[in-house]
Design a protein around this motif. Structure first.
Motif, PDB file in Angstrom:
ATOM      1  N   SER A 146       0.803  -1.337  -0.107  1.00  0.00           N
ATOM      2  CA  SER A 146      -0.015   0.042   0.061  1.00  0.00           C
ATOM      3  C   SER A 146       0.869   1.267  -0.176  1.00  0.00           C
ATOM      4  O   SER A 146       0.340   2.177  -0.548  1.00  0.00           O
ATOM      5  N   ASP A 147       2.057   1.218   0.561  1.00  0.00           N
ATOM      6  CA  ASP A 147       2.994   2.257   0.498  1.00  0.00           C
ATOM      7  C   ASP A 147       3.244   2.715  -0.896  1.00  0.00           C
ATOM      8  O   ASP A 147       3.607   3.945  -1.210  1.00  0.00           O
ATOM      9  N   THR A 148       3.855   1.563  -1.745  1.00  0.00           N
ATOM     10  CA  THR A 148       4.153   1.776  -3.079  1.00  0.00           C
ATOM     11  C   THR A 148       2.820   2.370  -3.994  1.00  0.00           C
ATOM     12  O   THR A 148       3.102   3.145  -4.641  1.00  0.00           O
ATOM     13  N   TRP A 149       1.879   1.555  -3.711  1.00  0.00           N
ATOM     14  CA  TRP A 149       0.387   1.913  -4.577  1.00  0.00           C
ATOM     15  C   TRP A 149      -0.378   2.790  -3.498  1.00  0.00           C
ATOM     16  O   TRP A 149      -1.558   2.078  -3.467  1.00  0.00           O
ATOM     17  N   ARG A 150       0.084   3.778  -3.074  1.00  0.00           N
ATOM     18  CA  ARG A 150      -0.721   4.539  -2.314  1.00  0.00           C
ATOM     19  C   ARG A 150      -2.210   5.017  -3.175  1.00  0.00           C
ATOM     20  O   ARG A 150      -1.988   5.456  -4.030  1.00  0.00           O
ATOM     21  N   GLY A 154      -4.251  -7.043   1.716  1.00  0.00           N
ATOM     22  CA  GLY A 154      -4.036  -7.871   0.764  1.00  0.00           C
ATOM     23  C   GLY A 154      -2.956  -9.049   1.303  1.00  0.00           C
ATOM     24  O   GLY A 154      -2.152  -8.721   2.029  1.00  0.00           O
ATOM     25  N   PRO A 155      -2.884 -10.406   0.616  1.00  0.00           N
ATOM     26  CA  PRO A 155      -1.873 -11.432   0.784  1.00  0.00           C
ATOM     27  C   PRO A 155      -0.618 -10.901   0.390  1.00  0.00           C
ATOM     28  O   PRO A 155      -0.493 -10.368  -0.848  1.00  0.00           O
ATOM     29  N   PRO A 156       0.475 -10.992   0.877  1.00  0.00           N
ATOM     30  CA  PRO A 156       2.008 -10.801   0.426  1.00  0.00           C
ATOM     31  C   PRO A 156       2.227 -11.641  -0.681  1.00  0.00           C
ATOM     32  O   PRO A 156       1.899 -12.726  -0.933  1.00  0.00           O
TER      33      PRO A 156
END
Length: 224
Positions: free
Chosen positions: A204-208, A215-217
């Motif tokens: 979520s930090d990269t795709w803010r 979501g699952p890693p």
């Protein structure tokens, strides 16, 4: 199937692996993008009437998890949300064709061939006021369907897609979808609807603003 509507099954001239293209019931052929603009300064004319296509269209999607027997509920819900074009996924339909529903709504559907297990199925539901604007219906397969409409002086191509759950089938699905998207007329406006069963990870930090934290890693979103 309603009398007078397109019957299921591919067109005899369809290419292997490519859905048959049909002229929709009552549809007319237009040379989209080639009309000449009339002179708007002509004498003796009253004020120009607004075209019905100048308003925005309301789109939606719905994973139906089998559509059999749910048609009246479907019509009630899309009218409640004031939708006009709805992409349907997981309809579990057999064959392909059109079906006239309550109050003038039209369902264009594409499913598995008869005798095969119903695992997918896609469709597009069209509001009554749009039915006479449909030009072409293309049932590609049980996971991709498209519909072409006349939109004023332009044409609109709407796709409904349903991605598989398994990673083995997904590349084939993407190749089919890419092929039909690239095959759409370049002058058309394109709308892609559906359920893609995508796993986008938790970056979520990269795709803010695009994905959340839960979501699952290991399934990070990829740009294409």
């Amino acid at each position: 199937m309603s009398p007078g509507l397109a019957s299921p099954g591919p067109h005899p001239g369809a290419r292997p692996g490519v859905g048959a293209r049909r002229r929709a019931p009552g549809g007319r052929v237009f040379a989209c993008g080639t009309r000449r603009r009339r002179n708007s300064t002509g004498h003796g004319r009253g004020p120009r009437r607004p075209k019905p296509w100048t308003k925005n269209l309301a789109f939606g999607t719905w994973n139906a998890t089998s559509l059999g027997g749910k048609e009246p509920e479907l019509v009630r819900e899309v009218e409640r949300y004031r939708l006009e074009i709805v992409g349907l996924a997981s309809t579990h339909s057999l064959g392909s064709g059109t079906q006239l529903l309550e109050r003038g709504w039209t369902l264009f559907f594409s499913g598995v061939p008869h005798g095969e297990r119903r695992r997918a199925g896609v469709g597009l539901l069209i509001a009554p006021q749009l039915s006479h604007h449909v030009l072409e219906f293309s049932p590609v397969n049980e996971r991709v369907v498209s519909l072409r409409l006349q939109a004023g002086d332009r044409c609109l191509t709407v796709f409904s897609a349903y991605g598989p759950n398994g990673s083995v089938e997904y590349p084939t699905f993407l190749e089919t979808l890419r092929g039909v998207l690239e095959g759409a007329p370049t002058w058309d406006s394109i709308v892609l609807l559906g359920d893609f069963n995508a796993h986008v990870g938790n970056e979520s930090d990269t795709w803010r603003g695009v994905i959340g934290r839960n979501g699952p890693p290991g399934h990070e979103l990829e740009c294409c």
